[in-house]
Design a protein around this motif. Structure first.
Motif, mmCIF file in Angstrom:
data_model
loop_
_atom_site.group_PDB
_atom_site.id
_atom_site.type_symbol
_atom_site.label_atom_id
_atom_site.label_comp_id
_atom_site.label_asym_id
_atom_site.label_seq_id
_atom_site.Cartn_x
_atom_site.Cartn_y
_atom_site.Cartn_z
ATOM 1 N N ARG A 88 0.813 -1.407 0.035
ATOM 2 C CA ARG A 88 -0.127 -0.108 -0.021
ATOM 3 C C ARG A 88 0.686 1.190 -0.115
ATOM 4 N N ARG A 89 2.223 1.082 0.361
ATOM 5 C CA ARG A 89 2.905 2.515 0.473
ATOM 6 C C ARG A 89 3.493 2.948 -0.912
ATOM 7 N N ARG A 90 2.461 3.159 -1.971
ATOM 8 C CA ARG A 90 3.037 3.651 -3.129
ATOM 9 C C ARG A 90 4.002 4.969 -3.049
ATOM 10 N N PHE B 231 1.912 5.660 7.952
ATOM 11 C CA PHE B 231 0.971 4.535 8.208
ATOM 12 C C PHE B 231 -0.659 5.290 7.672
ATOM 13 N N THR B 232 -0.377 6.492 7.622
ATOM 14 C CA THR B 232 -1.960 7.106 7.522
ATOM 15 C C THR B 232 -1.924 7.794 6.165
ATOM 16 N N GLY B 233 -0.700 8.435 5.780
ATOM 17 C CA GLY B 233 -0.667 8.838 4.440
ATOM 18 C C GLY B 233 -1.048 10.404 4.460
ATOM 19 N N VAL C 278 -1.500 -3.169 14.600
ATOM 20 C CA VAL C 278 -1.009 -3.837 13.170
ATOM 21 C C VAL C 278 -1.963 -3.207 12.259
ATOM 22 N N ALA C 279 -1.206 -2.624 11.110
ATOM 23 C CA ALA C 279 -1.953 -2.676 9.802
ATOM 24 C C ALA C 279 -2.377 -3.879 9.100
ATOM 25 N N TYR D 219 7.144 -5.185 13.250
ATOM 26 C CA TYR D 219 5.974 -5.648 12.365
ATOM 27 C C TYR D 219 4.963 -4.589 12.953
ATOM 28 N N ASP D 220 5.245 -3.789 13.689
ATOM 29 C CA ASP D 220 4.209 -2.858 14.347
ATOM 30 C C ASP D 220 4.091 -1.660 13.606
ATOM 31 N N ASN D 221 2.849 -0.991 13.904
ATOM 32 C CA ASN D 221 2.674 0.649 13.422
ATOM 33 C C ASN D 221 3.447 1.257 14.544
ATOM 34 N N PHE D 222 4.876 1.708 14.205
ATOM 35 C CA PHE D 222 5.634 2.270 15.171
ATOM 36 C C PHE D 222 5.491 3.923 15.314
ATOM 37 N N GLU D 223 4.182 4.428 14.770
ATOM 38 C CA GLU D 223 4.061 5.937 15.130
ATOM 39 C C GLU D 223 2.889 5.909 15.889
#
Length: 325
Positions: free
Chosen positions: A6-8, A85-87, A290-291, A277-281
């Motif tokens: 997803r992180r284009r 993680f949110t863009g 986790v996303a 592996y985590d959302n570190f923000e």
């Protein structure tokens, strides 16, 4: 063809270092496991003696207590919001050290091991070094960035890989490694620092700066290998054979046979611990966030480890939980 995620924006611009998911896993795939034999105790910052304990601080960060000594690996506690993680991802995000988060957790540190100098591995290190007096080991880039932040040169040690550092009751072997590549076959914020730059102001001012792994051997205790990114120079792993491997999750398939090469190079460790592996923000609170796509990647990683190394035990860590191997 490499799979895309997803992180284009990151794959075309700055890309991520080894992003992953955590917490609960998809039903029927895996559940958080404990190393065998192992015990789990609540985290504590009190001084301690006895068995070595390992506590995960998210991303590739660890606190390791060995008697009255504390070793930190890639301590990143500020967990600032870059939009990753949110863009949209903001490469000009200011490096804001969260002392209110760090100070309660870092009562002491004797040694800091830096795998590479991206913001989610290095940005809190200079503050921690100056607060505790810890000696920082890392690449020449880490050395020069430390100087840029005003860390005394007497606390900075540049290493390349191959060094075996004796600390009495434990030793650290430095291992030359590689950083993961995004789906565009690029590395986030590439580059090195061959002299002290101006003090970094944004996350883009902290380049990868080459990548290292570390093997910690504790006298009368476990040998543990730490990774900070999901690529491997497997020929550098010959003879390490750790009991435990902290393994960064792969986010793209551009690095071929990552897990087979890593696990074979490490002689199939008894315990494999997925990290990064985590959302570190987000706030450091269990269960680790986790996303959805990262959860899928983690489940696939666990299944692959069990297929490649069926005798290995998989331990999915939670934040600030003391593990004893």
């Amino acid at each position: 063809m490499p799979s895309l995620d997803r992180r284009r924006f990151l794959r075309d611009a700055a890309a991520t270092t080894a992003l992953v998911s955590a917490g609960g896993l998809a039903a029927g795939v895996a559940t958080p496991a404990q190393a065998a034999p192992s015990t789990v105790a609540p985290a504590s910052t009190a001084r301690r003696t006895g068995a070595v304990s390992f506590r995960w601080w998210g991303t590739a960060g660890w606190r390791v207590d060995i008697g009255d000594r504390t070793v930190l690996v890639d301590p990143f506690l500020s967990r600032i919001d870059t939009g990753l993680f949110t863009g949209p991802f903001r490469t000009d995000t200011a490096l804001t050290v969260r002392t209110d988060v760090i100070d309660p957790r870092v009562d002491r540190a004797t040694t800091v091991l830096v795998t590479h100098t991206h913001w989610d591995h290095f940005m809190d290190v200079p503050y921690i070094a100056k607060r505790t007096g810890a000696r920082v080991f890392g690449t020449l880039t880490a050395y020069h960035l430390g100087l840029a932040y005003g860390v005394p040169s007497t606390q900075l040690s540049a290493v390349k890989g191959g060094e075996v550092l004796d600390f009495g009751d434990h030793s650290v072997e430095v291992v030359g490694s590689l950083h993961s590549r995004n789906p565009s076959y690029s590395v986030a914020f590439p580059g090195v620092r061959v002299s002290p730059p101006p003090q970094p102001a944004t996350i883009a001012d902290l380049p990868e700066g080459d990548t290292l792994g570390y093997l910690l051997r504790v006298d009368g205790g476990p040998s543990v290998y730490f990774t900070g990114a999901s690529d491997v120079a497997e020929r550098n792993l010959t003879g390490l054979a750790p009991d435990v491997a902290m393994v960064a999750m792969q986010n793209a398939t551009t690095t071929g046979d990552y897990l087979p090469r890593l696990l074979a190079g490490l002689d199939y460790p008894k315990v494999v611990v997925p990290v990064h592996y985590d959302n570190f923000e987000t706030e450091l609170r269990n269960p680790p966030p986790v996303a959805p796509t990262d959860r899928t990647h983690l489940n696939e990683m666990i299944a692959a480890i069990r297929r490649i190394s069926p005798r290995s035990r998989v331990l999915v860590p939670e934040y600030e939980t003391a593990y004893h191997f």
